[in-house]
Design a protein around this motif. Structure first.
Motif, PDB file in Angstrom:
ATOM      1  N   ASP A  87       0.836  -1.217   0.000  1.00 31.03           N
ATOM      2  CA  ASP A  87       0.000   0.000   0.000  1.00 31.03           C
ATOM      3  C   ASP A  87       0.866   1.262   0.000  1.00 31.03           C
ATOM      4  O   ASP A  87       0.578   2.231  -0.698  1.00 31.03           O
ATOM      5  CB  ASP A  87      -0.911   0.038   1.233  1.00 31.03           C
ATOM      6  N   ARG A  88       1.937   1.235   0.793  1.00 31.76           N
ATOM      7  CA  ARG A  88       2.834   2.398   0.838  1.00 31.76           C
ATOM      8  C   ARG A  88       3.521   2.594  -0.511  1.00 31.76           C
ATOM      9  O   ARG A  88       3.832   3.716  -0.912  1.00 31.76           O
ATOM     10  CB  ARG A  88       3.898   2.228   1.918  1.00 31.76           C
ATOM     11  N   PRO A  93       6.149   5.546  -4.383  1.00 28.25           N
ATOM     12  CA  PRO A  93       7.103   4.514  -4.822  1.00 28.25           C
ATOM     13  C   PRO A  93       8.579   4.884  -4.653  1.00 28.25           C
ATOM     14  O   PRO A  93       9.439   4.008  -4.712  1.00 28.25           O
ATOM     15  CB  PRO A  93       6.788   4.320  -6.313  1.00 28.25           C
ATOM     16  N   ALA A  94       8.898   6.171  -4.420  1.00 32.30           N
ATOM     17  CA  ALA A  94      10.303   6.601  -4.473  1.00 32.30           C
ATOM     18  C   ALA A  94      11.191   5.851  -3.482  1.00 32.30           C
ATOM     19  O   ALA A  94      12.282   5.385  -3.835  1.00 32.30           O
ATOM     20  CB  ALA A  94      10.395   8.112  -4.225  1.00 32.30           C
ATOM     21  N   GLU A 197       0.564  -2.747  10.335  1.00 30.63           N
ATOM     22  CA  GLU A 197      -0.050  -2.246   9.103  1.00 30.63           C
ATOM     23  C   GLU A 197      -0.377  -3.434   8.196  1.00 30.63           C
ATOM     24  O   GLU A 197      -1.102  -3.286   7.223  1.00 30.63           O
ATOM     25  CB  GLU A 197       0.892  -1.273   8.372  1.00 30.63           C
ATOM     26  N   LYS A 198       0.163  -4.599   8.524  1.00 34.39           N
ATOM     27  CA  LYS A 198      -0.055  -5.788   7.686  1.00 34.39           C
ATOM     28  C   LYS A 198      -1.317  -6.526   8.160  1.00 34.39           C
ATOM     29  O   LYS A 198      -1.733  -6.397   9.319  1.00 34.39           O
ATOM     30  CB  LYS A 198       1.160  -6.707   7.738  1.00 34.39           C
ATOM     31  N   LEU A 199      -1.902  -7.324   7.263  1.00 30.27           N
ATOM     32  CA  LEU A 199      -3.255  -7.849   7.484  1.00 30.27           C
ATOM     33  C   LEU A 199      -3.472  -8.476   8.868  1.00 30.27           C
ATOM     34  O   LEU A 199      -4.366  -8.069   9.613  1.00 30.27           O
ATOM     35  CB  LEU A 199      -3.589  -8.883   6.397  1.00 30.27           C
ATOM     36  N   ILE A 200      -2.655  -9.469   9.236  1.00 28.78           N
ATOM     37  CA  ILE A 200      -2.967 -10.244  10.444  1.00 28.78           C
ATOM     38  C   ILE A 200      -2.825  -9.408  11.727  1.00 28.78           C
ATOM     39  O   ILE A 200      -3.781  -9.325  12.514  1.00 28.78           O
ATOM     40  CB  ILE A 200      -2.156 -11.561  10.462  1.00 28.78           C
ATOM     41  N   ARG A 291      -7.743  -2.281  -3.613  1.00 32.33           N
ATOM     42  CA  ARG A 291      -6.655  -1.416  -4.055  1.00 32.33           C
ATOM     43  C   ARG A 291      -6.305  -1.731  -5.509  1.00 32.33           C
ATOM     44  O   ARG A 291      -6.521  -2.857  -5.981  1.00 32.33           O
ATOM     45  CB  ARG A 291      -5.435  -1.589  -3.151  1.00 32.33           C
ATOM     46  N   PRO A 292      -5.721  -0.732  -6.226  1.00 29.09           N
ATOM     47  CA  PRO A 292      -5.393  -0.975  -7.636  1.00 29.09           C
ATOM     48  C   PRO A 292      -4.301  -2.040  -7.793  1.00 29.09           C
ATOM     49  O   PRO A 292      -3.396  -2.136  -6.959  1.00 29.09           O
ATOM     50  CB  PRO A 292      -4.885   0.391  -8.126  1.00 29.09           C
ATOM     51  N   GLY A 293      -4.400  -2.833  -8.855  1.00 27.63           N
ATOM     52  CA  GLY A 293      -3.352  -3.814  -9.171  1.00 27.63           C
ATOM     53  C   GLY A 293      -3.286  -4.967  -8.179  1.00 27.63           C
ATOM     54  O   GLY A 293      -2.273  -5.656  -8.108  1.00 27.63           O
ATOM     55  N   HIS A 294      -4.349  -5.183  -7.409  1.00 28.75           N
ATOM     56  CA  HIS A 294      -4.320  -6.203  -6.353  1.00 28.75           C
ATOM     57  C   HIS A 294      -4.303  -7.607  -6.979  1.00 28.75           C
ATOM     58  O   HIS A 294      -5.260  -8.008  -7.638  1.00 28.75           O
ATOM     59  CB  HIS A 294      -5.555  -6.045  -5.460  1.00 28.75           C
ATOM     60  N   ASP A 295      -3.219  -8.345  -6.782  1.00 27.77           N
ATOM     61  CA  ASP A 295      -3.134  -9.698  -7.328  1.00 27.77           C
ATOM     62  C   ASP A 295      -4.143 -10.598  -6.629  1.00 27.77           C
ATOM     63  O   ASP A 295      -4.363 -10.500  -5.419  1.00 27.77           O
ATOM     64  CB  ASP A 295      -1.725 -10.262  -7.107  1.00 27.77           C
TER      65      ASP A 295
END
Ligand code: NAD
Length: 352
Positions: A87-88, A93-94, A197-200, A291-295
């Motif tokens: 997400d970050r 992206p920099a 910040e991660k799912l679990i 979110r965009p591009g979510h695999d």
């Protein structure tokens, strides 16, 4: 054996260091810039060991890396330092390009410079182990397909693209300069000391605070979950016994949808910490815009590391998730200090 662990204050790096100090006789130099994701409080149990030391260094700082090689003369590098949150990487992206690509390039060059000066036997025994992700392979379409070591790269997010670039650099430094490298690509990790910040961990801590449990879209994204301590054992195996110049996929054989994971967490919390006010934690689940591009699906074929190195995960998803929930329930102080930012303020010398 003296090993550099970059990113050792992060989630997986700290698990690797705790494992190396408690289960081997290695000396460990933890090299970490201490971004928001670096937390030295995850290493309290090893901080007093004479086989552990910490160096606050950015892997993008070539001069500082050269100094560290001169000072410590390691026999191996385990490279975990990275920006790691998808997400970050979409919001900015920099930093991902800088640390994951430029930083890896810097570390490879500093390592090569040091390695070239070693006597022949030490040169041959030296290892550069790059720790990467299954996200470099992109999305799996069929429900039975698996990522194997020869699956073509097709990253979807700025995070996975930066990790894919780093993997290519590492391979090139092996092919071109003969640096003895190893690459591992691992599926989603979970376990103690995971940044919330991660799912679990996010779901556990939100549930305990009675906040909403936000699921992207329908929650049908499939991930292959691996308990972090199993990953740490696998990384040590690959470092010690892996074949130079090759890649090993590491996975947990635990394919679950995000929705399944959150339901399972809610059931565990209902059992271990029932809501005093009544009701179930599952009632807090809410669906938010994807979110965009979510695999949609990742799944690892980890048969090579099993066949060649005899590694298999010890934890099933059920045992690993129970241990994780119990850890978060028993370590509320670690969580509080991450949530209110005091883990960072103190190391910067800022008074509460
Ligand atoms: P993390 O974000 O928890 O930790 C990253 C660490 O790197 C932090 O301590 C941070 O301070 C440090 N760091 C960042 N930039 C740095 C820089 N420029 N110089 C020095 N240190 C820097 O990440 P994690 O989840 O522990 O992941 C570790 C590695 O494993 C990453 O390379 C990631 O791509 C890979 N990986 C992660 C997973 C997962 O599920 N978490 C799965 C497979 C592979």
């Amino acid at each position: 054996m003296k090993v550099f662990v970059t990113g050792g204050a992060g989630f997986i790096g700290s698990a690797v260091i705790r494992y190396l100090i408690s289960d081997t006789d290695y000396e460990v130099v933890n090299i970490d810039k201490l971004t928001y994701a670096g937390n030295l409080e995850s290493l309290k149990c090893v901080a007093g060991s004479s086989r552990y030391c910490f160096e606050k260094v950015d892997i993008c700082d070539r001069a500082a890396l050269d100094e560290l090689f001169k000072k410590h003369a390691p026999q191996a590098v385990m490279h975990l330092a990275a920006e790691s949150h998808v997400d970050r990487s979409i919001d900015g992206p920099a930093d991902f390009v800088q640390t994951n690509i430029v930083g890896t390039y810097n570390l490879l060059e500093a390592t090569r410079y040091y390695w070239q000066g070693l006597p022949e036997a030490s040169k041959a025994a030296f290892r550069f182990h790059h720790i990467s992700t299954d996200e470099v392979y992109g999305d799996l379409e069929g429900t039975h397909d698996l990522f194997h070591e020869k699956t073509p790269y097709a990253p979807s997010s700025p995070y996975s693209a930066s990790k894919a670039s780093a993997d290519h650099l590492v391979r090139a430094w092996q092919r071109t300069f003969g640096l003895p490298t190893l690459i591992t690509n691992c599926s989603n990790n979970y376990g103690p000391y995971h940044f919330p910040e991660k799912l679990i961990p996010l779901m556990i801590l939100n549930a305990l605070d009675r906040k909403a449990l936000p699921i992207y879209g329908a929650g049908n994204q499939v991930r292959d979950w691996l308990f972090v301590e199993d990953h740490a054992r696998a990384l040590h195996k690959v470092l010690a016994e892996g074949q130079v110049g090759t890649t090993y996929n590491i996975g947990g054989h635990n394919e679950k949808t995000n929705l399944d994971v959150v339901h399972k967490l809610c059931e565990l919390l209902d059992e271990l910490c029932p809501r005093a006010e009544g009701g179930t934690y599952g009632e807090l689940i809410t669906h938010v815009k994807d979110r965009p591009g979510h695999d949609v699906r990742y799944a690892i074929d980890a048969s090579k590391i099993q066949r060649e190195l005899g590694w298999v995960p010890v934890e099933s998803f059920e045992t690993g998730l129970r241990k994780t929930v119990e850890w978060y329930l028993n370590n509320q102080e670690w969580c509080r200090r991450v949530q209110d930012g005091s883990y960072q303020r103190e190391r910067l010398g800022i008074k509460e």
